[in-house]
Each structure stands twice: as C-alpha cells, then as structure tokens.
Motif scaffolding. Structure first.
Motif, PDB file in Angstrom:
ATOM      1  N   THR A   8       0.971  -1.167  -0.126  1.00 33.10           N
ATOM      2  CA  THR A   8       0.093  -0.038  -0.056  1.00 33.10           C
ATOM      3  C   THR A   8       0.889   1.147   0.134  1.00 33.10           C
ATOM      4  N   VAL A   9       0.395   2.169  -0.844  1.00 38.97           N
ATOM      5  CA  VAL A   9       1.427   3.478  -0.883  1.00 38.97           C
ATOM      6  C   VAL A   9       0.234   4.322  -0.132  1.00 38.97           C
ATOM      7  N   LEU A  10       1.275   5.006   0.937  1.00 46.79           N
ATOM      8  CA  LEU A  10       0.253   6.274   1.812  1.00 46.79           C
ATOM      9  C   LEU A  10       1.067   7.475   1.584  1.00 46.79           C
ATOM     10  N   ASP A  11       0.595   8.681   1.548  1.00 48.25           N
ATOM     11  CA  ASP A  11       1.185   9.831   1.720  1.00 48.25           C
ATOM     12  C   ASP A  11       1.189  10.252   3.383  1.00 48.25           C
ATOM     13  N   ILE A  12       2.384  10.048   3.738  1.00 49.11           N
ATOM     14  CA  ILE A  12       2.655  10.224   5.216  1.00 49.11           C
ATOM     15  C   ILE A  12       2.993  11.641   5.480  1.00 49.11           C
ATOM     16  N   ARG A  13       2.882  12.344   4.569  1.00 52.53           N
ATOM     17  CA  ARG A  13       3.179  13.833   4.965  1.00 52.53           C
ATOM     18  C   ARG A  13       1.808  14.344   4.978  1.00 52.53           C
ATOM     19  N   THR A  14       0.686  13.703   5.013  1.00 46.36           N
ATOM     20  CA  THR A  14      -0.632  14.509   5.390  1.00 46.36           C
ATOM     21  C   THR A  14      -1.172  13.791   6.580  1.00 46.36           C
ATOM     22  N   PRO A  15      -1.858  14.186   7.437  1.00 46.48           N
ATOM     23  CA  PRO A  15      -2.712  13.759   8.430  1.00 46.48           C
ATOM     24  C   PRO A  15      -3.490  12.458   8.088  1.00 46.48           C
ATOM     25  N   ALA A  16      -4.168  12.607   7.221  1.00 49.31           N
ATOM     26  CA  ALA A  16      -4.873  11.448   6.492  1.00 49.31           C
ATOM     27  C   ALA A  16      -4.074  10.028   6.414  1.00 49.31           C
ATOM     28  N   GLY A  17      -2.910  10.323   5.551  1.00 54.54           N
ATOM     29  CA  GLY A  17      -2.089   9.233   5.435  1.00 54.54           C
ATOM     30  C   GLY A  17      -1.231   8.749   6.756  1.00 54.54           C
ATOM     31  N   LEU A  18      -0.976   9.578   7.876  1.00 52.69           N
ATOM     32  CA  LEU A  18      -0.490   9.023   8.764  1.00 52.69           C
ATOM     33  C   LEU A  18      -1.676   8.288   9.570  1.00 52.69           C
ATOM     34  N   ASP A  19      -3.070   8.839   9.653  1.00 52.61           N
ATOM     35  CA  ASP A  19      -4.027   8.024  10.235  1.00 52.61           C
ATOM     36  C   ASP A  19      -4.342   6.749   9.740  1.00 52.61           C
ATOM     37  N   ALA A  20      -3.969   6.602   8.323  1.00 47.63           N
ATOM     38  CA  ALA A  20      -4.230   5.450   7.658  1.00 47.63           C
ATOM     39  C   ALA A  20      -3.072   4.422   8.049  1.00 47.63           C
ATOM     40  N   LEU A  21      -1.923   4.991   8.261  1.00 46.59           N
ATOM     41  CA  LEU A  21      -0.777   4.034   8.676  1.00 46.59           C
ATOM     42  C   LEU A  21      -1.054   3.595   9.868  1.00 46.59           C
ATOM     43  N   TYR A  22      -1.642   4.464  11.031  1.00 43.39           N
ATOM     44  CA  TYR A  22      -1.792   3.895  12.178  1.00 43.39           C
ATOM     45  C   TYR A  22      -3.055   2.987  12.170  1.00 43.39           C
ATOM     46  N   ASP A  23      -3.857   3.169  11.382  1.00 41.79           N
ATOM     47  CA  ASP A  23      -5.034   2.079  11.264  1.00 41.79           C
ATOM     48  C   ASP A  23      -4.641   0.677  10.858  1.00 41.79           C
ATOM     49  N   ILE A  24      -3.636   0.589   9.962  1.00 40.77           N
ATOM     50  CA  ILE A  24      -2.963  -0.503   9.423  1.00 40.77           C
ATOM     51  C   ILE A  24      -2.295  -1.231  10.651  1.00 40.77           C
ATOM     52  N   TRP A  25      -1.510  -0.294  11.311  1.00 39.76           N
ATOM     53  CA  TRP A  25      -0.840  -0.975  12.313  1.00 39.76           C
ATOM     54  C   TRP A  25      -1.891  -1.853  13.549  1.00 39.76           C
ATOM     55  N   VAL A  26      -2.861  -0.956  13.644  1.00 38.87           N
ATOM     56  CA  VAL A  26      -3.493  -1.474  14.552  1.00 38.87           C
ATOM     57  C   VAL A  26      -4.394  -2.785  14.174  1.00 38.87           C
ATOM     58  N   GLU A  27      -4.837  -2.817  12.858  1.00 37.62           N
ATOM     59  CA  GLU A  27      -5.577  -3.893  12.473  1.00 37.62           C
ATOM     60  C   GLU A  27      -4.906  -5.139  11.833  1.00 37.62           C
ATOM     61  N   SER A  28      -3.656  -4.920  11.541  1.00 34.81           N
ATOM     62  CA  SER A  28      -3.146  -6.161  10.961  1.00 34.81           C
ATOM     63  C   SER A  28      -2.485  -7.041  12.224  1.00 34.81           C
ATOM     64  N   PRO A  29      -2.828  -8.375  12.005  1.00 35.21           N
ATOM     65  CA  PRO A  29      -2.316  -9.389  13.015  1.00 35.21           C
ATOM     66  C   PRO A  29      -0.829  -9.726  12.589  1.00 35.21           C
ATOM     67  N   HIS A  30      -0.282  -8.869  11.509  1.00 36.27           N
ATOM     68  CA  HIS A  30       1.226  -9.484  11.050  1.00 36.27           C
ATOM     69  C   HIS A  30       2.287  -8.451  11.029  1.00 36.27           C
ATOM     70  N   ASP A  31       3.315  -8.595  10.740  1.00 37.19           N
ATOM     71  CA  ASP A  31       4.482  -7.553  10.727  1.00 37.19           C
ATOM     72  C   ASP A  31       3.838  -6.598   9.644  1.00 37.19           C
ATOM     73  N   VAL A  32       4.349  -5.261   9.756  1.00 36.71           N
ATOM     74  CA  VAL A  32       4.243  -4.360   8.995  1.00 36.71           C
ATOM     75  C   VAL A  32       5.355  -3.649   8.688  1.00 36.71           C
ATOM     76  N   LEU A  33       5.895  -3.586   7.132  1.00 35.56           N
ATOM     77  CA  LEU A  33       7.102  -2.947   7.124  1.00 35.56           C
ATOM     78  C   LEU A  33       6.831  -1.651   6.289  1.00 35.56           C
ATOM     79  N   VAL A  34       7.069  -0.607   7.011  1.00 33.78           N
ATOM     80  CA  VAL A  34       7.020   0.832   6.591  1.00 33.78           C
ATOM     81  C   VAL A  34       8.279   1.324   5.968  1.00 33.78           C
ATOM     82  N   ASP A  35       8.369   1.753   4.621  1.00 32.81           N
ATOM     83  CA  ASP A  35       9.415   2.378   3.957  1.00 32.81           C
ATOM     84  C   ASP A  35       9.364   3.871   3.854  1.00 32.81           C
TER      85      ASP A  35
END
Length: 193
Positions: A8-35
């Motif tokens: 998944t590609v997210l624009d973490i320069r925006t608040p919405a992109g960061l919130d989407a990133l946090y949601d994935i961290w919370v919801e995924s039962p697996h490791d998440v790699l963020v580049d």
C-alpha cells in the motif's frame, strides 16, 4: 508499506495518510514494514508528539496498546546530513523505546569515519542498537534497478536483465537476508528465499 503480502502506498506527509498508517498497524495481525522516504522526520515527529490531533499519535502508547514493537531501520551514507538526521530521530523517538538498526550503505567506496566517531553511534550502542553493513553493489546493477523500477528480488523475473546482474542481485539479497536474520528481524535463513 508491505503488510499481509500486500503493498500500500500512503502519503505520510498528510494527517490522513498518517492516520491510515496507524489504522493498518492496529488492524494487522502480522508484521508491517513501512518504508519512509528520506527526510521522513516530519512524520516521525508527529508519531512522537503525544498529540490528539489528526495525524498525531504517541507512538509508545499505541504500540503498548496493541502489544507491538517498532524496529527502526535507518540507512546511512558517509554524509554529515544523514548523521544529523539520525541524531534527530534518536532524540525524537527516545521516549518511545523502539529497537534501532543502522545500516551503513557502502554505495561509495569511503569509510564511515564521521559515523564511527559520532555521538549518535555511541547513543545507538548505549540503547542496544545494532549496526549492519549493506555491501556495495555493481553501479550498473544499481542503474538497472533504478531505471526499471525493480529490486534485488524482482529483477529475477526480468527478461531484459543481464544474467550477471541477476546473479549479483541474488548474492546481495542473500547477504542482506543473512544480516537481517542475524539481528532477529527475519525468521529462517538466506536459503529460504
């Protein structure tokens, strides 16, 4: 970002992109790699803000709530700018207790004198951080990867890639997997590719 075998590609320069990133961290039962892109300090500052506003979070509190940990892999070269960024990240995230791995990228054939003599390296070692080396790649292989938007793994499926490039990419990937396994980031071994 790679999670559950998806990218998944997210624009973490925006608040919405960061919130989407946090949601994935919370919801995924697996490791998440963020580049994160070079210069991602604005995003990590928002993760360390303790804020309640959109796009801000107290990282340690989030990780504790979901029983997870953060491992920060920070790639450096021999420049002063990168050392300044590393220093800033170590300071910004110190209260959040992530595990740290600094990777010396040997893209240039020069020693890492500035890093070796830096306070940042001492801080890293004092908090239990690791230092790994990413070997120098054939410049023509690096050029091919960049021009063709592929990586050390996906080059193997490219018909237009030279055999020698594929062979060197496979060797580099094996070394990288071995290094990451040695510090506990991957399960298995380089032969499991």
């Amino acid at each position: 970002m790679l999670y559950e075998d998806r990218t998944t590609v997210l624009d973490i320069r925006t608040p919405a992109g960061l919130d989407a990133l946090y949601d994935i961290w919370v919801e995924s039962p697996h490791d998440v790699l963020v580049d994160m892109p070079a210069g991602g300090s604005d995003a990590t500052a928002k993760m360390a803000s303790g804020g309640n506003a959109e796009g801000m979070i107290e990282l340690y509190g989030l990780l504790e709530a979901i029983d997870a940990k953060a491992v920060l892999l920070f790639v450096i070269d021999q420049s002063r700018e990168v050392l300044a960024a590393l220093r800033d990240e170590l300071e910004a995230l110190s209260a959040h207790r992530p595990d740290w791995i600094v990777v010396r990228n040997h893209y240039q054939e020069r020693p890492f004198t500035l890093f070796e003599e830096s306070q940042s390296k001492q801080t890293l070692l004092n908090i239990g951080g690791e230092v790994l080396d990413m070997g120098r790649l054939d410049p023509s292989l690096v050029e091919f990867l960049g021009k063709n938007d592929c990586n050390l793994n996906t080059i193997q499926t490219r018909d237009d890639a030279k055999f020698l490039h594929k062979l060197r990419a496979k060797g580099a990937l094996r070394e990288w997997i071995t290094a990451l396994t040695s510090v506990g980031l991957l399960q298995g071994s380089a032969d499991d590719e």
